[in-house]
Write a protein that holds these residues in place. Structure first.
Motif, short mmCIF file in Angstrom:
data_model
loop_
_atom_site.label_atom_id
_atom_site.label_comp_id
_atom_site.label_asym_id
_atom_site.label_seq_id
_atom_site.Cartn_x
_atom_site.Cartn_y
_atom_site.Cartn_z
N ASP A 59 0.81 -1.22 0.00
CA ASP A 59 0.00 0.00 0.00
C ASP A 59 0.84 1.28 0.00
O ASP A 59 0.31 2.38 0.10
CB ASP A 59 -0.96 0.01 1.19
N CYS A 60 2.15 1.16 -0.17
CA CYS A 60 3.05 2.32 -0.17
C CYS A 60 2.93 3.05 -1.52
O CYS A 60 2.94 2.41 -2.57
CB CYS A 60 4.49 1.86 0.06
N PRO A 61 2.85 4.38 -1.49
CA PRO A 61 2.76 5.13 -2.75
C PRO A 61 4.04 5.08 -3.59
O PRO A 61 4.03 5.53 -4.73
CB PRO A 61 2.44 6.56 -2.31
N ALA A 62 5.13 4.53 -3.07
CA ALA A 62 6.38 4.42 -3.82
C ALA A 62 6.48 3.13 -4.63
O ALA A 62 7.43 2.96 -5.39
CB ALA A 62 7.57 4.53 -2.87
N VAL A 63 5.52 2.22 -4.50
CA VAL A 63 5.52 0.99 -5.31
C VAL A 63 5.48 1.41 -6.78
O VAL A 63 4.70 2.27 -7.18
CB VAL A 63 4.31 0.10 -4.96
N THR A 64 6.34 0.82 -7.60
CA THR A 64 6.49 1.23 -8.99
C THR A 64 5.15 1.29 -9.74
O THR A 64 4.85 2.30 -10.38
CB THR A 64 7.48 0.32 -9.73
N ALA A 65 4.37 0.24 -9.67
CA ALA A 65 3.10 0.22 -10.42
C ALA A 65 2.15 1.31 -9.94
O ALA A 65 1.49 1.98 -10.74
CB ALA A 65 2.44 -1.15 -10.30
N THR A 66 2.09 1.53 -8.64
CA THR A 66 1.21 2.54 -8.07
C THR A 66 1.66 3.94 -8.47
O THR A 66 0.85 4.77 -8.91
CB THR A 66 1.19 2.42 -6.53
N LEU A 67 2.95 4.21 -8.33
CA LEU A 67 3.47 5.53 -8.65
C LEU A 67 3.39 5.81 -10.15
O LEU A 67 3.02 6.91 -10.57
CB LEU A 67 4.91 5.68 -8.14
N THR A 68 3.71 4.83 -10.97
CA THR A 68 3.63 5.00 -12.42
C THR A 68 2.20 5.34 -12.84
O THR A 68 1.97 6.24 -13.65
CB THR A 68 4.13 3.75 -13.15
N ALA A 69 1.22 4.63 -12.28
CA ALA A 69 -0.18 4.91 -12.61
C ALA A 69 -0.59 6.31 -12.16
O ALA A 69 -1.29 7.03 -12.90
CB ALA A 69 -1.09 3.86 -11.95
N ALA A 70 -0.14 6.73 -10.99
CA ALA A 70 -0.47 8.07 -10.48
C ALA A 70 0.15 9.15 -11.36
O ALA A 70 -0.50 10.16 -11.65
CB ALA A 70 0.00 8.20 -9.03
N VAL A 71 1.40 8.95 -11.79
CA VAL A 71 2.07 9.93 -12.66
C VAL A 71 1.35 10.01 -14.00
O VAL A 71 1.08 11.10 -14.52
CB VAL A 71 3.56 9.58 -12.85
N ARG A 72 1.00 8.87 -14.57
CA ARG A 72 0.30 8.88 -15.86
C ARG A 72 -1.06 9.55 -15.77
O ARG A 72 -1.45 10.31 -16.66
CB ARG A 72 0.18 7.45 -16.38
#
Length: 100
Positions: free
Chosen positions: A79-92
């Motif tokens: 649940d960390c916002p630094a997880v690659t998939a989570t952060l990549t989706a948020a940036v996109r």
């Protein structure tokens, strides 16, 4: 590491991490995810508890002898916002105009 989330440069036996600034106009999830990745990449501990494991001397020497590349794994909590998939989706989402 995704180019939009940072870059790793290798020169002989030295490594440099080129990390993005935390964009002040980004949504909170993007700002927090990038800030946490910067913390772990510079030797600190993420609030989720993750740390970057540095390659051992033997691993570095083996990679140098074989011309291989070292992969450093940081295991953030799911649940960390630094997880690659989570952060990549948020940036996109932010870049597409839907991340506010």
């Amino acid at each position: 590491m995704s180019r939009e989330l940072g870059e790793t440069l290798h020169v002989r036996d030295r490594v440099a991490y080129v990390l993005p600034d935390v964009p002040h106009d980004a949504p909170a999830a993007v700002r927090e995810g990038i800030a946490r990745r910067r913390i772990t990449a510079t030797g600190g501990q993420c609030p989720c508890g993750a740390r970057m494991r540095r390659p051992s001397r033997a691993e570095r020497r083996q990679a140098q002898r074989t011309g291989g590349q070292l992969v450093v794994d940081v295991r953030h909590e799911s649940d960390c916002p630094a997880v690659t998939a989570t952060l990549t989706a948020a940036v996109r989402m932010w870049r597409a105009g839907g991340g506010r």
